[in-house]
Design a protein around this motif. Structure first.
Motif, PDB file in Angstrom:
ATOM      1  N   GLY A 144      56.792  22.861  35.161  1.00 25.92           N
ATOM      2  CA  GLY A 144      57.049  24.231  34.750  1.00 25.92           C
ATOM      3  C   GLY A 144      56.484  25.229  35.738  1.00 25.92           C
ATOM      4  O   GLY A 144      56.003  24.856  36.808  1.00 25.92           O
ATOM      5  N   PRO A 145      56.522  26.514  35.382  1.00 23.01           N
ATOM      6  CA  PRO A 145      55.967  27.543  36.256  1.00 23.01           C
ATOM      7  C   PRO A 145      54.452  27.402  36.346  1.00 23.01           C
ATOM      8  O   PRO A 145      53.847  26.645  35.610  1.00 23.01           O
ATOM      9  N   GLU A 146      53.876  28.121  37.261  1.00 23.46           N
ATOM     10  CA  GLU A 146      52.425  28.116  37.440  1.00 23.46           C
ATOM     11  C   GLU A 146      51.746  28.315  36.090  1.00 23.46           C
ATOM     12  O   GLU A 146      52.031  29.271  35.385  1.00 23.46           O
ATOM     13  N   PRO A 147      50.830  27.408  35.695  1.00 29.61           N
ATOM     14  CA  PRO A 147      50.247  27.499  34.368  1.00 29.61           C
ATOM     15  C   PRO A 147      49.238  28.636  34.199  1.00 29.61           C
ATOM     16  O   PRO A 147      48.881  28.959  33.085  1.00 29.61           O
ATOM     17  N   LEU A 148      48.781  29.233  35.293  1.00 36.61           N
ATOM     18  CA  LEU A 148      47.810  30.316  35.176  1.00 36.61           C
ATOM     19  C   LEU A 148      48.048  31.339  36.274  1.00 36.61           C
ATOM     20  O   LEU A 148      48.214  30.979  37.438  1.00 36.61           O
ATOM     21  N   THR A 149      48.073  32.606  35.888  1.00 40.03           N
ATOM     22  CA  THR A 149      48.119  33.691  36.873  1.00 40.03           C
ATOM     23  C   THR A 149      47.004  34.669  36.542  1.00 40.03           C
ATOM     24  O   THR A 149      46.677  34.891  35.379  1.00 40.03           O
ATOM     25  N   VAL A 150      46.437  35.243  37.581  1.00 36.72           N
ATOM     26  CA  VAL A 150      45.390  36.255  37.444  1.00 36.72           C
ATOM     27  C   VAL A 150      45.811  37.435  38.296  1.00 36.72           C
ATOM     28  O   VAL A 150      45.998  37.302  39.503  1.00 36.72           O
ATOM     29  N   THR A 151      45.975  38.596  37.650  1.00 35.25           N
ATOM     30  CA  THR A 151      46.454  39.787  38.341  1.00 35.25           C
ATOM     31  C   THR A 151      45.432  40.910  38.187  1.00 35.25           C
ATOM     32  O   THR A 151      45.018  41.217  37.069  1.00 35.25           O
ATOM     33  N   ALA A 152      45.050  41.513  39.304  1.00 31.48           N
ATOM     34  CA  ALA A 152      44.112  42.639  39.274  1.00 31.48           C
ATOM     35  C   ALA A 152      44.876  43.941  39.092  1.00 31.48           C
ATOM     36  O   ALA A 152      45.891  44.164  39.746  1.00 31.48           O
ATOM     37  N   GLN A 153      44.386  44.764  38.170  1.00 31.95           N
ATOM     38  CA  GLN A 153      44.992  46.067  37.909  1.00 31.95           C
ATOM     39  C   GLN A 153      43.878  47.111  37.875  1.00 31.95           C
ATOM     40  O   GLN A 153      43.080  47.118  36.939  1.00 31.95           O
ATOM     41  N   PRO A 154      43.812  47.980  38.885  1.00 31.54           N
ATOM     42  CA  PRO A 154      42.826  49.049  38.815  1.00 31.54           C
ATOM     43  C   PRO A 154      43.213  50.048  37.726  1.00 31.54           C
ATOM     44  O   PRO A 154      44.372  50.401  37.592  1.00 31.54           O
ATOM     45  N   VAL A 155      42.236  50.444  36.936  1.00 32.66           N
ATOM     46  CA  VAL A 155      42.476  51.392  35.848  1.00 32.66           C
ATOM     47  C   VAL A 155      41.522  52.568  36.049  1.00 32.66           C
ATOM     48  O   VAL A 155      40.311  52.384  36.062  1.00 32.66           O
ATOM     49  N   PRO A 156      42.069  53.768  36.209  1.00 31.68           N
ATOM     50  CA  PRO A 156      41.197  54.926  36.399  1.00 31.68           C
ATOM     51  C   PRO A 156      40.337  55.157  35.159  1.00 31.68           C
ATOM     52  O   PRO A 156      40.790  54.879  34.065  1.00 31.68           O
TER      53      PRO A 156
ATOM     54  N   VAL B  57      33.506  29.182  33.093  1.00 31.67           N
ATOM     55  CA  VAL B  57      33.867  30.261  34.020  1.00 31.67           C
ATOM     56  C   VAL B  57      33.321  31.590  33.513  1.00 31.67           C
ATOM     57  O   VAL B  57      32.769  32.380  34.290  1.00 31.67           O
ATOM     58  N   LEU B  58      33.443  31.860  32.224  1.00 28.52           N
ATOM     59  CA  LEU B  58      32.932  33.126  31.679  1.00 28.52           C
ATOM     60  C   LEU B  58      31.411  33.214  31.784  1.00 28.52           C
ATOM     61  O   LEU B  58      30.866  34.285  32.067  1.00 28.52           O
ATOM     62  N   VAL B  59      30.716  32.102  31.577  1.00 28.40           N
ATOM     63  CA  VAL B  59      29.252  32.096  31.728  1.00 28.40           C
ATOM     64  C   VAL B  59      28.877  32.385  33.176  1.00 28.40           C
ATOM     65  O   VAL B  59      27.994  33.203  33.454  1.00 28.40           O
ATOM     66  N   THR B  60      29.579  31.745  34.101  1.00 27.55           N
ATOM     67  CA  THR B  60      29.325  31.973  35.530  1.00 27.55           C
ATOM     68  C   THR B  60      29.612  33.420  35.912  1.00 27.55           C
ATOM     69  O   THR B  60      28.831  34.051  36.637  1.00 27.55           O
ATOM     70  N   ALA B  61      30.716  33.965  35.412  1.00 26.65           N
ATOM     71  CA  ALA B  61      31.074  35.357  35.713  1.00 26.65           C
ATOM     72  C   ALA B  61      30.049  36.314  35.130  1.00 26.65           C
ATOM     73  O   ALA B  61      29.682  37.304  35.772  1.00 26.65           O
ATOM     74  N   ARG B  62      29.583  36.024  33.920  1.00 31.43           N
ATOM     75  CA  ARG B  62      28.573  36.894  33.301  1.00 31.43           C
ATOM     76  C   ARG B  62      27.290  36.902  34.130  1.00 31.43           C
ATOM     77  O   ARG B  62      26.693  37.948  34.379  1.00 31.43           O
TER      78      ARG B  62
ATOM     79  N   ALA C 169      38.901  34.173  41.302  1.00 33.52           N
ATOM     80  CA  ALA C 169      39.329  35.568  41.155  1.00 33.52           C
ATOM     81  C   ALA C 169      38.201  36.429  40.607  1.00 33.52           C
ATOM     82  O   ALA C 169      37.946  37.536  41.108  1.00 33.52           O
ATOM     83  N   LEU C 170      37.514  35.933  39.588  1.00 31.86           N
ATOM     84  CA  LEU C 170      36.418  36.714  38.995  1.00 31.86           C
ATOM     85  C   LEU C 170      35.282  36.922  39.978  1.00 31.86           C
ATOM     86  O   LEU C 170      34.795  38.047  40.142  1.00 31.86           O
ATOM     87  N   LEU C 171      34.853  35.858  40.634  1.00 36.12           N
ATOM     88  CA  LEU C 171      33.720  35.979  41.548  1.00 36.12           C
ATOM     89  C   LEU C 171      34.060  36.818  42.768  1.00 36.12           C
ATOM     90  O   LEU C 171      33.206  37.551  43.274  1.00 36.12           O
ATOM     91  N   THR C 172      35.300  36.762  43.225  1.00 37.62           N
ATOM     92  CA  THR C 172      35.723  37.614  44.342  1.00 37.62           C
ATOM     93  C   THR C 172      35.596  39.086  43.969  1.00 37.62           C
ATOM     94  O   THR C 172      35.069  39.894  44.745  1.00 37.62           O
TER      95      THR C 172
ATOM     96  N   GLY D 260      37.997  53.960  37.848  1.00 40.74           N
ATOM     97  CA  GLY D 260      37.151  52.973  38.504  1.00 40.74           C
ATOM     98  C   GLY D 260      36.964  51.626  37.845  1.00 40.74           C
ATOM     99  O   GLY D 260      36.162  50.848  38.316  1.00 40.74           O
ATOM    100  N   THR D 261      37.657  51.316  36.785  1.00 37.48           N
ATOM    101  CA  THR D 261      37.539  50.005  36.157  1.00 37.48           C
ATOM    102  C   THR D 261      38.621  49.094  36.723  1.00 37.48           C
ATOM    103  O   THR D 261      39.727  49.533  37.004  1.00 37.48           O
ATOM    104  N   VAL D 262      38.295  47.817  36.889  1.00 38.20           N
ATOM    105  CA  VAL D 262      39.279  46.835  37.312  1.00 38.20           C
ATOM    106  C   VAL D 262      39.546  45.901  36.137  1.00 38.20           C
ATOM    107  O   VAL D 262      38.626  45.390  35.515  1.00 38.20           O
ATOM    108  N   VAL D 263      40.829  45.691  35.828  1.00 37.23           N
ATOM    109  CA  VAL D 263      41.230  44.764  34.774  1.00 37.23           C
ATOM    110  C   VAL D 263      41.853  43.549  35.444  1.00 37.23           C
ATOM    111  O   VAL D 263      42.783  43.691  36.229  1.00 37.23           O
ATOM    112  N   LEU D 264      41.308  42.385  35.152  1.00 36.45           N
ATOM    113  CA  LEU D 264      41.919  41.148  35.605  1.00 36.45           C
ATOM    114  C   LEU D 264      42.697  40.579  34.434  1.00 36.45           C
ATOM    115  O   LEU D 264      42.123  40.116  33.463  1.00 36.45           O
TER     116      LEU D 264
END
Length: 142
Positions: A26-38, A90-95, A61-64, A40-44
């Motif tokens: 099937g298609p890629e099972p996971l995508t992560v897209t960055a969206q800057p939101v004024p 991953v969430l623990v590492t990102a935190r 993606a998160l650590l970058t 100054g917040t970034v939404v992944l």
């Protein structure tokens, strides 16, 4: 008395593990897209399944973003259909990376596949979780 174990051949895959002819991945099972939101917040925005195979993509993606971030980071998991233990790691590492960098980190989650593992493990009490992006705007404060 000596136990006799049946002989097992590894020449063939078990029937259940056989790949069906004509079955295409099937298609890629996971995508992560960055969206800057004024302002100054970034939404992944994460879409797909977070498991042992896909979690490295999410972690990278998160650590970058956390390495170069000064603004709050929102992880939007509303389009995640499966969330395994690897996703919790991953969430623990990102935190931890966010705390080290002094960056506010929020998670948007509203589905059972994501909220159940967070609740069972107690991560819902550690992470700043919001039901939608509108509520995550509070992430900027505090």
């Amino acid at each position: 008395m000596t136990a006799v174990l049946p002989s097992v051949s590894f020449d063939r895959l078990p029937h259940a593990a056989a790949v069906l002819p004509g079955l295409q991945p099937g298609p890629e099972p996971l995508t992560v897209t960055a969206q800057p939101v004024p302002p100054g917040t970034v939404v992944l925005a994460v879409r797909g399944e977070v498991d042992l195979c896909t979690s490295p993509l999410l972690q990278d993606a998160l650590l970058t973003h956390l390495r170069h971030a000064s603004a709050p980071l929102v992880i939007d998991l509303t389009d995640v259909g499966f969330f395994a233990a690897a996703g919790l790691t991953v969430l623990v590492t990102a935190r931890q990376a966010a705390v080290t960098a002094g960056v506010r980190l929020c998670v948007v989650a509203n589905s059972r596949p994501v909220l159940l593992p967070l609740t069972i493990t107690g991560m819902d009490r550690v992470l700043d979780i919001h039901p939608d992006l509108a509520h995550a705007r509070l992430c900027r404060s505090g």
